[in-house]
Design a protein around this motif. Structure first.
Motif: not given
Length: 343
Positions: A243-245, A273-275, A310-311
């Motif tokens: 979700l952050w990305l 799709k983007r995830i 790692t975020n």
């Protein structure tokens, strides 16, 4: 294989920049205990979700808080600054912390046009100047600028008998070529764009120009990693990073949401799709799975060093991820100092 860490000092929702920077300090101390090779901090501007704006300042703080691990920038946005000033900043850091400083630089503009103008005090520089700036930077560090260079007579202070390691961070064969031509290390940002990594690595290794400062090529690749005791736990933890990305790509608030909020967030077909596409930038799983996958990356990039980032929302789970990874690779722990943290 050696492992290193890139940390952006991400801010979790409900937290703040001070807490994020405190967690970065705790993480570098843990990384040193566990046997990680280097720890780099990023440069980001005008964002609500990342606290690392000045690598030089943060490097000094982290190096003071540790004793052996290499500390560096991943990376300084060279097109926005004077190569001479960057060289002196990092020579000073190297003087304070001998044989521990990495100077990573990138060609990134650092943001939109307004941010670039603010960084350069209204004098927006051409990104095409990067090769010249990189050559100047290395010339100032090595004190071997060409005889006809207008700054040839300038000394780069302080005068010391060691130099920071210089690295170019890039996403293309062009960046690899610049690194090779200037005898610097090369880091490929797989966590940003995995598409051209192998060919960039091959270009760097085949074009590398040896120097007294760096007689052999040095290369690594930086990859998102989420490691947990079970595959399901790793998948759940990675949701906050997913979700952050997605938010970063949409230009929204870039604070990291909790796993619970991530699970409750409605997603469109395009979002899903983007995830799925972004997962190509990430390794998610148990220690054994992550180890096997990173070893494959190591072969692809022809390197014995992988840098991981790692975020995720939970700082304790983030440290646990790095601990599991270190154990899986059997990194050699360093002797803990009184200021070090443990888990």
């Amino acid at each position: 294989m050696r492992l290193s860490i890139l940390d952006q000092s991400p801010i979790s929702k409900g937290s703040d920049a001070r807490q994020a920077l405190k967690q970065t300090k705790q993480l570098v101390q843990l990384a040193e205990e566990l046997g990680y090779t280097r720890f780099w901090v990023a440069e980001h501007h005008s964002t609500s979700g990342l606290a690392s704006t000045s690598p030089e300042v943060l490097i000094s703080h982290l190096a003071t808080s540790t004793e052996q691990i290499r500390i560096g920038s991943g990376g300084v946005l060279l097109p926005q600054y004077s190569p001479y000033k960057v060289a002196e900043n990092f020579k000073l850091l190297e003087a304070l912390f001998p044989n521990r400083i990495d100077l990573g630089v990138g060609r990134s503009p650092g943001g939109g046009e307004t941010i670039r103008l603010a960084l350069t005090d209204g004098n927006k520089k051409n990104l095409m100047e990067f090769p010249r700036q990189l050559a100047d930077l290395q010339g100032f560090l090595d004190e071997d600028l060409p005889k006809d260079h207008p700054y040839r007579t300038i000394k780069t202070s302080p005068a010391i008998d060691t130099l920071p390691e210089t690295w170019v961070l890039g996403l293309s064969r062009r960046a690899a070529k610049h690194a090779a031509a200037n005898s610097t290390g090369f880091t490929y940002g797989h966590f940003i764009n995995p598409e051209y990594g192998q060919e960039a690595a091959e270009k760097y290794l085949s074009s590398f120009q040896a120097s007294e400062r760096m007689p052999e090529p040095k290369i690594n690749a930086c990859i998102f990693v989420v490691c947990a005791d079970t595959q399901q736990e790793a998948e759940d933890l990675a949701l906050s990073q997913d979700l952050w990305l997605l938010a970063v790509e949409k230009g929204r608030s870039t604070q990291i949401v909790s796993v619970e909020e991530a699970k409750q967030t409605p997603l469109s077909k395009d979002d899903e799709k983007r995830i799925e596409e972004n997962r190509k930038r990430t390794v998610i799983g148990t220690p054994d799975y992550v180890k096997e996958t990173l070893q494959q990356f190591s072969k692809r990039y022809q390197t014995d060093e992988i840098m991981v980032i790692t975020n995720i929302y939970d700082a304790e789970k983030k440290r646990r991820s790095y601990k599991l990874l270190a154990d899986a690779f059997r990194l050699q722990p360093r002797t803990a100092s009184p200021h070090h943290s443990t888990i």
